[in-house]
Design an enzyme around this catalytic site. Structure first.
Site, PDB file in Angstrom:
ATOM      1  CG  HIS A  99      -0.265  -0.231   2.511  1.00  8.56           C
ATOM      2  ND1 HIS A  99       0.049  -1.496   2.946  1.00  8.56           N
ATOM      3  CD2 HIS A  99       0.179   0.624   3.458  1.00  8.56           C
ATOM      4  CE1 HIS A  99       0.648  -1.410   4.132  1.00  8.56           C
ATOM      5  NE2 HIS A  99       0.750  -0.129   4.456  1.00  8.56           N
ATOM      6  CG  HIS A 101       0.805   5.171   4.353  1.00 12.06           C
ATOM      7  ND1 HIS A 101      -0.070   5.055   5.402  1.00 12.06           N
ATOM      8  CD2 HIS A 101       1.592   4.064   4.397  1.00 12.06           C
ATOM      9  CE1 HIS A 101       0.170   3.927   6.065  1.00 12.06           C
ATOM     10  NE2 HIS A 101       1.174   3.305   5.473  1.00 12.06           N
TER      11      HIS A 101
HETATM   12  P1  5GP Z   1       1.580   0.233   7.405  1.00 10.90           P
HETATM   13  O1  5GP Z   1       1.919   0.473   8.859  1.00 10.90           O
HETATM   14  O2  5GP Z   1       1.565  -1.239   7.075  1.00 10.90           O
HETATM   15  O3  5GP Z   1       2.424   1.023   6.439  1.00 10.90           O
HETATM   16  O4  5GP Z   1       0.127   0.802   7.205  1.00 10.90           O
HETATM   17  C1  5GP Z   1      -1.022   0.062   7.483  1.00 10.90           C
HETATM   18  C2  5GP Z   1      -2.131   1.056   7.691  1.00 10.90           C
HETATM   19  O5  5GP Z   1      -3.356   0.363   7.644  1.00 10.90           O
HETATM   20  C3  5GP Z   1      -2.078   1.785   9.033  1.00 10.90           C
HETATM   21  O6  5GP Z   1      -1.885   3.189   8.815  1.00 10.90           O
HETATM   22  C4  5GP Z   1      -3.422   1.474   9.679  1.00 10.90           C
HETATM   23  O7  5GP Z   1      -4.009   2.574  10.334  1.00 10.90           O
HETATM   24  C5  5GP Z   1      -4.258   1.021   8.506  1.00 10.90           C
HETATM   25  N1  5GP Z   1      -5.289   0.070   8.861  1.00 10.90           N
HETATM   26  C6  5GP Z   1      -5.166  -1.013   9.671  1.00 10.90           C
HETATM   27  N2  5GP Z   1      -6.334  -1.659   9.764  1.00 10.90           N
HETATM   28  C7  5GP Z   1      -7.222  -0.983   8.994  1.00 10.90           C
HETATM   29  C8  5GP Z   1      -8.610  -1.188   8.690  1.00 10.90           C
HETATM   30  O8  5GP Z   1      -9.260  -2.123   9.134  1.00 10.90           O
HETATM   31  N3  5GP Z   1      -9.193  -0.277   7.855  1.00 10.90           N
HETATM   32  C9  5GP Z   1      -8.502   0.785   7.331  1.00 10.90           C
HETATM   33  N4  5GP Z   1      -9.160   1.617   6.529  1.00 10.90           N
HETATM   34  N5  5GP Z   1      -7.196   0.991   7.594  1.00 10.90           N
HETATM   35  C10 5GP Z   1      -6.557   0.119   8.410  1.00 10.90           C
END
Ligand code: 5GP
Ligand code: ZN
Length: 139
Positions: A99, A101
């Site tokens: 993903h 951001h």
């Molecule tokens: P990472 O830390 O892997 O770069 O980002 C994962 C993101 O997914 C985090 O910013 C977190 O807030 C988001 N996230 C986790 N669970 C959910 C969810 O159930 N729904 C949504 N919309 N975002 C989520």
């Protein structure tokens, strides 16, 4: 992938606040809203992260970024935006479906701080390292 949170969001098994969808890509609001409008863009194909991604999936994913980023910026009236991608736990990845951001920025006190430790440049080392990486790119 059955046990993947973002695959479940794609399948509609878990609700999300969608901002964009096409055949290959989905964008929705991050549940944690680091700043107002914090959005995630994901490929519909399950892939762990960019380090695992095919060129084709990368083209599909990253080609959507400017259009969605501009829409988020326009809708939120943000003055700037950080576009981040975390790969593996050490880099902050917590959901192992790739993903990007989009984090709209509003001002110095909007709660986001990003920093790098700076080092004196060692040009011989830089040249050597660049060559090592260049060799890997061309493999
Ligand atoms: P990472 O830390 O892997 O770069 O980002 C994962 C993101 O997914 C985090 O910013 C977190 O807030 C988001 N996230 C986790 N669970 C959910 C969810 O159930 N729904 C949504 N919309 N975002 C989520
Ligand atoms: Zn997945």
């Amino acid at each position: 992938m059955t046990d993947c949170l973002f695959c479940k969001i794609i399948a509609g098994e878990i609700p999300s606040s969608k901002v964009y969808e096409d055949e290959q890509v989905l964008a929705f609001l991050d549940i944690s809203q680091a700043t107002k409008g914090h959005t995630l863009i994901i490929p519909k194909e399950h892939v762990r992260n960019v380090l695992d991604m095919s060129t084709q999936t990368a083209e599909l994913l990253f080609s959507r970024v400017p259009k969605i980023a501009r829409a988020v910026q326009k809708a939120t009236q943000a003055v700037g935006m950080n576009i981040l991608n975390n790969n593996e736990e050490i880099a902050g990845q917590t959901v192992f479906h790739a993903h990007v951001h989009l984090i709209p920025r509003y001002g110095k006190s909007d709660g986001i701080t990003l920093g790098f430790e700076e080092h004196e440049p060692d040009f011989d080392r830089l040249a050597q390292l660049a060559q090592t990486i260049a060799n890997e790119v061309s493999v």
